[in-house]
Design an enzyme around this catalytic site. Sequence first.
Site, mmCIF file in Angstrom:
data_model
loop_
_atom_site.group_PDB
_atom_site.id
_atom_site.type_symbol
_atom_site.label_atom_id
_atom_site.label_comp_id
_atom_site.label_asym_id
_atom_site.label_seq_id
_atom_site.Cartn_x
_atom_site.Cartn_y
_atom_site.Cartn_z
ATOM 1 N N LYS A 77 0.845 -1.197 0.000
ATOM 2 C CA LYS A 77 0.000 0.000 0.000
ATOM 3 C C LYS A 77 0.881 1.248 0.000
ATOM 4 C CE LYS A 77 -3.806 2.029 2.720
ATOM 5 N NZ LYS A 77 -4.578 1.907 3.985
ATOM 6 N N SER A 152 -9.588 1.851 3.232
ATOM 7 C CA SER A 152 -8.764 2.600 2.308
ATOM 8 C C SER A 152 -7.746 1.744 1.543
ATOM 9 C CB SER A 152 -7.994 3.692 3.062
ATOM 10 O OG SER A 152 -7.117 3.119 4.001
ATOM 11 N N SER A 176 -9.498 -0.483 7.458
ATOM 12 C CA SER A 176 -9.002 -0.400 6.079
ATOM 13 C C SER A 176 -8.292 -1.628 5.529
ATOM 14 C CB SER A 176 -8.074 0.791 5.942
ATOM 15 O OG SER A 176 -8.830 1.953 5.824
HETATM 16 N N1 GLN Z 1 -12.865 4.212 6.881
HETATM 17 C C1 GLN Z 1 -12.115 4.622 8.020
HETATM 18 C C2 GLN Z 1 -11.703 6.065 7.889
HETATM 19 O O1 GLN Z 1 -12.007 6.635 6.910
HETATM 20 C C3 GLN Z 1 -10.941 3.726 8.239
HETATM 21 C C4 GLN Z 1 -9.779 4.079 7.403
HETATM 22 C C5 GLN Z 1 -8.569 3.257 7.746
HETATM 23 O O2 GLN Z 1 -8.649 2.239 8.422
HETATM 24 N N2 GLN Z 1 -7.432 3.736 7.301
HETATM 25 O O3 GLN Z 1 -11.093 6.621 8.743
#
Ligand code: GLN
Length: 487
Positions: A77, A152, A176
């Site tokens: 990532k 994400s 994420s």
């Molecule tokens: N969807 C969550 C957020 O927007 C989690 C994102 C993540 O785990 N990086 O913060």
Amino acid sequence: MDIKSYSAVELRDLILKKQVSVKEVVSLCLDRIDETEDKIDALLYIDREGALKKAEEMDKQGPDPDKLLYGIPVVIKDVLTTKGMPSTCASKMLKNFIPFYDAEVVRRIKEHGGIILAKSNMDEFAMGSSTENSAFKITKNPWDLERVPGGSSGGSAASTAACQSPISIGTDTGGSIRQPAAFCGVVGLKPTYGRVSRFGLIAYGSSLDQAGPICRSVKDAALVLSVIAGKDKKDSTSSPRPVEDYLAKMKEFKNLQGITIGLPEEDWKEGLDPDIEKRSQDFFKLLKSLGANLVPISLPHTKYAIATYYIIVMAEASSNLARYDGVRYGYRAKDANELIDMYVKTRSEGFGPEVQRRIILGTYVLSAGYYDAYYRKAAQVRRLIREDFLNSFDKCDLILTPVSPIVPFKIGEKVEDPLQMYLSDIFTTPLNLSGLPGMSMPIGIGDEVKVPVGIQFIAPPFREDLIFGSCNVIEQEIGKLPEPFGL
Ligand code: GLN
């Protein structure tokens, strides 16, 4: 050979036995990228030459059985720094940023013979649940190209589901890794907070962030964790606890006899998508047939998890992202006439709308006069949420919840409504607030929307071994999903 049908564990075995060369494996993955990438847009950077060159060197040296990922291509990532390779966080702010050091996770993967094949797309600075917040491209779900892959770490999950490489690395601040893994029909583990070093993980919410594996089998997830876990003196929050041999421990699990699984009554009530509800009910039967004992439990404070999480994560993000000032990293606005103007223009032009929204809200909850009402209160509730879990583990070994209340939605469907998007993190954020490990694994395909359905197993701190052991038994029983329908 058909690279799609091999796990990392199997590929490594073949490489060690010299039945396949590292170069062949890397070339097959690159071919696979060529076949699928136009459809799914999962990657931001592909290191073709670098990966092939490394593979040739390794083939010349001959296989090393002490290296757990010997010859295995890995997709990373883009929130993790990779030496000499762009690391953009899918942000215009870091578009041209090429770090001079590897994240500890990346360093360990390389040390164990893993080959960094590509960097994957994500929501900008890991803020989002659909990968639509990337400044560069929108990744599509390999099962249905009109739908999101989750986020994400949507690029990592889509890439692994499309078999561009056997494994990828994601990061999880509020879901994420687990949610995109569920949306794309792969396995995704968020380790216990502190199990994996955060050095070189570009910070979003420092008290919540963890990196972890996204794979096509539970065994591969166990293999990767045994490589990336462990104390790192460059991250004071990394745990000194010895790392277990997860693959060896997995062999002790033959069935689920003697394992008690807690079902939180708050999570299994109503409001789940019918496909998720149906597949989960089938899954409960499967668990019983394997000998597991299912018991109801209660997590009364998890209803506050979304509010608590978004206050804490935005507060931390507003502080972490203060460093992007146009001086030290990446983007700087061109025509500013004095210092403050340069800051304002740089940050307004460099950050996308979701990142700006979160910085503003985070600054608000930390400001004098509001700090006690929001941030301090959230920190207190966070403690109660963790206690709910720890108390429940007196009654059960593992806890089982949905990963997301909804199935992968159509691209564009929720971008206008950020609050709706936040609400979909209801089952994943409590674990980050509590520091607990959790894994999402596929349990079937929906009847109404033909995309995978996942489920989440949660264990006490540092009991990833328990998750792997149980989920490996379950995976053997369920068998593999078919190939993604969209490819
Ligand atoms: N969807 C969550 C957020 O927007 C989690 C994102 C993540 O785990 N990086 O913060």
